[in-house]
Design a protein around this motif. Structure first.
Motif, PDB file in Angstrom:
ATOM      1  N   ILE A 189      22.088  39.682 -24.903  1.00 16.44           N
ATOM      2  CA  ILE A 189      22.991  39.407 -26.016  1.00 16.44           C
ATOM      3  C   ILE A 189      22.917  37.947 -26.439  1.00 16.44           C
ATOM      4  O   ILE A 189      22.920  37.628 -27.631  1.00 16.44           O
ATOM      5  N   ARG A 190      22.804  37.045 -25.478  1.00 18.32           N
ATOM      6  CA  ARG A 190      22.741  35.617 -25.805  1.00 18.32           C
ATOM      7  C   ARG A 190      21.488  35.257 -26.595  1.00 18.32           C
ATOM      8  O   ARG A 190      21.487  34.294 -27.356  1.00 18.32           O
TER       9      ARG A 190
ATOM     10  N   TRP B 211      30.014  35.600 -30.661  1.00 17.90           N
ATOM     11  CA  TRP B 211      30.749  35.529 -29.408  1.00 17.90           C
ATOM     12  C   TRP B 211      30.898  34.081 -28.949  1.00 17.90           C
ATOM     13  O   TRP B 211      29.962  33.288 -29.046  1.00 17.90           O
ATOM     14  N   ASP B 212      32.055  33.745 -28.418  1.00 20.57           N
ATOM     15  CA  ASP B 212      32.199  32.546 -27.615  1.00 20.57           C
ATOM     16  C   ASP B 212      31.535  32.819 -26.269  1.00 20.57           C
ATOM     17  O   ASP B 212      31.684  33.915 -25.702  1.00 20.57           O
ATOM     18  N   ASP B 213      30.797  31.854 -25.733  1.00 23.04           N
ATOM     19  CA  ASP B 213      29.995  32.101 -24.538  1.00 23.04           C
ATOM     20  C   ASP B 213      30.847  32.535 -23.346  1.00 23.04           C
ATOM     21  O   ASP B 213      30.499  33.480 -22.627  1.00 23.04           O
ATOM     22  N   ALA B 214      31.959  31.857 -23.122  1.00 23.29           N
ATOM     23  CA  ALA B 214      32.815  32.214 -21.994  1.00 23.29           C
ATOM     24  C   ALA B 214      33.420  33.599 -22.174  1.00 23.29           C
ATOM     25  O   ALA B 214      33.509  34.390 -21.221  1.00 23.29           O
TER      26      ALA B 214
ATOM     27  N   THR C 265      20.465  27.468 -26.123  1.00 23.25           N
ATOM     28  CA  THR C 265      21.035  28.527 -25.288  1.00 23.25           C
ATOM     29  C   THR C 265      20.364  29.862 -25.562  1.00 23.25           C
ATOM     30  O   THR C 265      20.037  30.611 -24.633  1.00 23.25           O
ATOM     31  N   GLN C 266      20.157  30.185 -26.831  1.00 30.55           N
ATOM     32  CA  GLN C 266      19.487  31.434 -27.180  1.00 30.55           C
ATOM     33  C   GLN C 266      18.065  31.475 -26.617  1.00 30.55           C
ATOM     34  O   GLN C 266      17.624  32.493 -26.081  1.00 30.55           O
ATOM     35  N   VAL C 267      17.344  30.376 -26.743  1.00 30.98           N
ATOM     36  CA  VAL C 267      15.955  30.329 -26.288  1.00 30.98           C
ATOM     37  C   VAL C 267      15.874  30.463 -24.775  1.00 30.98           C
ATOM     38  O   VAL C 267      15.020  31.191 -24.240  1.00 30.98           O
ATOM     39  N   ALA C 268      16.758  29.783 -24.056  1.00 32.58           N
ATOM     40  CA  ALA C 268      16.761  29.876 -22.595  1.00 32.58           C
ATOM     41  C   ALA C 268      17.069  31.300 -22.149  1.00 32.58           C
ATOM     42  O   ALA C 268      16.449  31.829 -21.215  1.00 32.58           O
TER      43      ALA C 268
ATOM     44  N   ALA D 130      33.665  39.452 -20.963  1.00 31.19           N
ATOM     45  CA  ALA D 130      33.588  40.812 -21.490  1.00 31.19           C
ATOM     46  C   ALA D 130      32.535  41.635 -20.754  1.00 31.19           C
ATOM     47  O   ALA D 130      32.748  42.822 -20.457  1.00 31.19           O
ATOM     48  N   ILE D 131      31.408  41.020 -20.442  1.00 29.16           N
ATOM     49  CA  ILE D 131      30.340  41.747 -19.750  1.00 29.16           C
ATOM     50  C   ILE D 131      30.746  42.078 -18.322  1.00 29.16           C
ATOM     51  O   ILE D 131      30.551  43.210 -17.849  1.00 29.16           O
TER      52      ILE D 131
END
Length: 285
Positions: free
Chosen positions: A236-237, A245-248, A57-60, A253-254
């Motif tokens: 941020i991801r 952070w939880d992804d959802a 997820t971070q890389v994407a 929040a954003i």
């Protein structure tokens, strides 16, 4: 099989030279390393720790953010800081997807090696440039690189191993670091909780590289960037804040706290370093 920069690679177990055979790297002491089907080479020492590597997820998210061109203005300053006549390869420690090293190689005839702990990032780095080899290795361990084999070492938004960079860098080579300034990404932290750049980071960097390196030049790159909520989410991801952070919850929040478009300051310092002639030589491999 010939990988770009193969002559600079060393076995992570014994330090011997490596040669290619089919899709495998071998050393004279019968240590063998099979290339991943995605093209990167796993040169991992037995004591390596890869548990903190970036996730898929971070890389994407990083790829999506960098594809916007938000950090493209850093390229020319990095290339200028890296100018040297020293022989050797270009190395990026903490290369991620290969974004910065690939651009550097596009403007030089050198071959390059990118090292990272994330298999997900290296799958992309292995395809980032035809003269680049992607290596899975722990940057805090002994690097699988020969002594004095590196002409240019890039270190962008990533940790660094001072003693190993000193060992692998040619005496006339250049280490180039990119670090965020205290105003980097302002005023985004006012809208959402995220890790911010430390105060006096450049001085702390100098302290950590001393006495093995001395600074040759400092270049500050600052620009204003209009970010959408999608860009903020990817930003941020892709970084260490994502682990808090939880992804959802992050998405919610954003969308509720960050304006649909926000002017953000991007501010970094790019520093060129050379090996300190008075520093004791590193031990040989």
């Amino acid at each position: 099989m010939t990988l770009p920069g193969l002559g600079a690679l060393r076995c992570p177990h014994c330090g011997a030279e490596l040669h290619g055979e089919s899709r495998r790297l071998l050393c004279p002491n019968n240590h063998a390393f099979d290339l991943a089907k995605q093209g990167y080479a796993p040169l991992v020492a037995a004591t390596s720790n890869l548990t903190t590597a970036d996730t898929a997820t971070q890389v994407a998210a990083r790829q999506d953010f960098l594809d916007t061109g938000a950090y493209a203005p850093f390229h020319s300053a990095l290339r200028q800081a890296a100018e040297t006549d020293a022989p050797g390869i270009a190395l990026e420690l903490g290369c991620g997807t290969g974004y910065y090293l690939a651009d550097f190689l596009e403007h030089t005839e050198r071959t390059g090696i990118g090292i990272d702990t994330s298999k997900y990032a290296l799958r992309r780095a292995a395809k980032a440039h035809p003269r680049m080899t992607a290596i899975l290795a722990d940057g805090w361990q002994r690097l699988p690189i020969a002594d004095n084999a590196v002409a240019v070492a890039l270190n962008v938004f990533a940790p660094r191993n001072r003693s190993e960079l000193h060992r692998v860098l040619h005496p006339h080579g250049r280490l180039v670091t990119l670090t965020p300034n205290s105003g980097h990404l302002h005023p985004l932290p006012e809208y959402i909780s995220m890790l911010s750049a430390e105060e006096n980071k450049e001085q702390r960097l100098s302290d950590t590289l001393s006495p093995d390196f001395q600074a040759l030049s400092h270049t500050e790159v600052t620009r204003q960037l209009t970010m959408s909520q999608t860009m903020v989410c990817d930003l941020i991801r892709m970084g260490p804040t994502a682990r808090h952070w939880d992804d959802a919850e992050l998405t919610t929040a954003i969308t509720t706290s960050v304006p649909s478009e926000l002017d953000v300051t991007v501010s970094v310092t790019i520093t060129a370093w050379q090996r300190n002639p008075s520093s004791a030589p590193s031990s040989q491999y």
